[in-house]
Design a protein around this motif. Sequence first.
Motif, mmCIF file in Angstrom:
data_model
loop_
_atom_site.group_PDB
_atom_site.id
_atom_site.type_symbol
_atom_site.label_atom_id
_atom_site.label_comp_id
_atom_site.label_asym_id
_atom_site.label_seq_id
_atom_site.Cartn_x
_atom_site.Cartn_y
_atom_site.Cartn_z
ATOM 1 N N LEU A 157 48.455 31.771 52.906
ATOM 2 C CA LEU A 157 47.736 32.889 53.220
ATOM 3 C C LEU A 157 47.643 33.854 52.062
ATOM 4 O O LEU A 157 46.597 34.222 51.689
ATOM 5 N N ILE A 158 48.903 34.585 51.708
ATOM 6 C CA ILE A 158 48.631 35.693 50.063
ATOM 7 C C ILE A 158 48.324 35.264 49.212
ATOM 8 O O ILE A 158 47.562 36.232 48.732
ATOM 9 N N TYR A 159 47.870 34.173 49.060
ATOM 10 C CA TYR A 159 47.437 33.484 47.464
ATOM 11 C C TYR A 159 46.082 33.328 47.599
ATOM 12 O O TYR A 159 45.847 33.671 46.592
ATOM 13 N N SER A 160 46.035 32.743 49.002
ATOM 14 C CA SER A 160 43.937 33.463 48.963
ATOM 15 C C SER A 160 43.267 34.800 49.115
ATOM 16 O O SER A 160 42.230 34.862 48.144
ATOM 17 N N ALA A 161 44.789 35.764 49.523
ATOM 18 C CA ALA A 161 44.157 37.456 48.774
ATOM 19 C C ALA A 161 44.302 37.068 48.254
ATOM 20 O O ALA A 161 43.489 38.617 47.452
ATOM 21 N N VAL A 162 45.042 37.320 47.048
ATOM 22 C CA VAL A 162 45.402 37.574 45.590
ATOM 23 C C VAL A 162 44.719 37.281 44.831
ATOM 24 O O VAL A 162 43.691 37.290 44.229
ATOM 25 N N ILE A 163 43.834 35.703 45.391
ATOM 26 C CA ILE A 163 43.021 35.328 44.024
ATOM 27 C C ILE A 163 41.432 35.837 44.706
ATOM 28 O O ILE A 163 40.458 36.343 43.461
ATOM 29 N N CYS A 164 41.411 35.449 45.415
ATOM 30 C CA CYS A 164 39.858 35.847 45.974
ATOM 31 C C CYS A 164 39.732 37.958 45.359
ATOM 32 O O CYS A 164 38.554 38.093 45.468
ATOM 33 N N GLY A 165 40.993 38.737 45.793
ATOM 34 C CA GLY A 165 40.988 40.518 46.000
ATOM 35 C C GLY A 165 41.125 40.452 44.512
ATOM 36 O O GLY A 165 40.432 41.643 44.124
ATOM 37 N N ILE A 166 42.026 40.147 43.675
ATOM 38 C CA ILE A 166 42.643 40.410 42.474
ATOM 39 C C ILE A 166 42.447 39.705 40.944
ATOM 40 O O ILE A 166 41.011 40.200 39.693
ATOM 41 N N VAL A 167 42.076 38.015 41.265
ATOM 42 C CA VAL A 167 42.647 37.183 40.588
ATOM 43 C C VAL A 167 40.905 36.822 39.737
ATOM 44 O O VAL A 167 40.369 37.577 38.392
ATOM 45 N N TYR A 168 40.370 36.741 41.004
ATOM 46 C CA TYR A 168 39.275 36.093 40.550
ATOM 47 C C TYR A 168 38.069 37.111 39.440
ATOM 48 O O TYR A 168 37.443 36.579 38.809
ATOM 49 N N PRO A 169 37.609 38.114 40.415
ATOM 50 C CA PRO A 169 36.963 39.187 40.122
ATOM 51 C C PRO A 169 37.706 39.783 39.251
ATOM 52 O O PRO A 169 36.355 40.011 38.358
ATOM 53 N N ILE A 170 38.765 39.860 38.393
ATOM 54 C CA ILE A 170 38.717 40.511 36.980
ATOM 55 C C ILE A 170 38.382 39.982 35.994
ATOM 56 O O ILE A 170 37.551 40.329 35.516
ATOM 57 N N SER A 171 37.886 38.015 36.458
ATOM 58 C CA SER A 171 37.766 37.933 35.238
ATOM 59 C C SER A 171 36.485 37.210 35.229
ATOM 60 O O SER A 171 35.783 37.142 34.188
ATOM 61 N N GLY A 172 35.768 37.351 36.507
ATOM 62 C CA GLY A 172 35.141 37.404 36.594
ATOM 63 C C GLY A 172 34.302 38.301 36.386
ATOM 64 O O GLY A 172 32.919 38.367 35.124
ATOM 65 N N HIS A 173 34.718 39.749 35.853
ATOM 66 C CA HIS A 173 34.223 40.664 35.512
ATOM 67 C C HIS A 173 33.738 40.963 33.731
ATOM 68 O O HIS A 173 32.892 41.340 33.374
ATOM 69 N N TRP A 174 34.236 40.293 33.010
ATOM 70 C CA TRP A 174 34.400 39.922 32.453
ATOM 71 C C TRP A 174 33.128 39.617 31.151
ATOM 72 O O TRP A 174 32.925 39.595 30.349
ATOM 73 N N GLN A 175 32.435 38.642 32.203
ATOM 74 C CA GLN A 175 31.663 37.408 32.604
ATOM 75 C C GLN A 175 30.389 38.305 32.645
ATOM 76 O O GLN A 175 29.549 39.109 32.319
#
Length: 468
Positions: A157-175
Amino acid sequence: MFRRRRWIVPAAVASLAIPTATFAQEAAPVATETITTQIDIIWLLIAAVLVFFMQAGFALVESGFTRSKNAANILMKNLMDFCVGTVLFFAIGFGLMYGASAGGFIGTDNFFLSDFSPATGSGKDWVGFFFQLVFAATAATIVSGAVAERFKFISYLIYSAVICGIVYPISGHWQWGGGWLFQLGFIDFAGSTIVHSVGGWAAVAGTILLGPRLGKFNKDGSSNVIPGHSLTLGVLGVFILWVGWFGFNPGSTLSGMNESIGYIAVTTNMAAAVGALSALITNWLITGHPDTAVASNGALAGLVAITAGCANVTPVGALFIGLLGGIIFVYGSIFLEKVLKLDDPVGAIPVHCFNGIFGTLAVGLFASPAVGGLTGMGDAAGLFYGGGLGLLGTQAIGVLAVGAWAFTTMFIVFYVLKKTLGIRVSEQEEIEGLDISEHDTVSYPEFGTPVAGVAGARSMMPELSSTK
């Protein structure tokens, strides 16, 4: 606000808004702009629902290709990926991805959708958020299959929160947020790297720190096949994912007025079909028999591979991308298991990570200027269309940057979890199955019904009575 696309509005459709006569009982004529906006909203909502339905596909693939004693656990993880992802992407993820850019690296506003007003905001804002949300959930759920049958639920659950809230959005912003990769000329139309490789690299980090399932590898380094409990569910899940991809790729036009929707559906389907065939034949030549699960994963490999370039390659280009994608899945699976000694129960890493990388690089080989002009993606040319190595180099930069970001951040997250809460269940819990040890339930009635906690569940299952 959302992904950078050029929209094509057919004159024939626009002419529908021109009134010929208006009677007293009729509504006032609707402006062309209003009609096109409504069409865009309807199309984007339909596409978003198709992508959301892919969660059901992932749930079936992952539960079907693993053992029945873990089915409820896997279903719960897929369910929670979307539920946790909804809250975190709403709160911070969407703002990090599409907020005002700070140096092309990160969004800085619109957290909690604070810039959207129910009274004055556009309907496209709301449906646009929902469309981006279902993509974030897709990136998250890739990992659950790779770490299946031994990962602690609370840590997941913690992993899911981190990837959806931080990791994926930041690299997604790059493109897609107009960041530095977009400005560099990187092409990833629907997310071979931005979505699938991010989830794939997170899966690599998780499997390295988690270790293989009990009984997967022998002392001499050889591996054992641990079959899933339902090929029927697994293949049904693949069909659902295949259908959902027609929202994933054509939906990324972001407009129902874009005439390239049908074209993108053709290239998407071509790569999937050929990916299944190439994986089937490649594995058949290696093992001597046609394998249903391998062919099914080959279709997913082709879908992941074509996702970056579906709006930039010809149908023949899509054919070759699918062909190579299926082969990469087969040999990637062998490499993962025989060389790296990583245990991926459902083949998530070869499908999403390896083919996410390949599909993104393939744009630098197969991108056709003529196709880009048709779909509104510009006149970028790959190596095979006289473009030289320039685009291929740009694609490689994007692959390396996003891969390094996703792997490093998620490795740190998993490592911290491992040293604190722990990420792996005990040996006893793994033998019993995570349905019982984590959720105090079973997935199939014939295995018994838990009546008094874990001990009660175990007592209903004679095959586990000796493991007390």
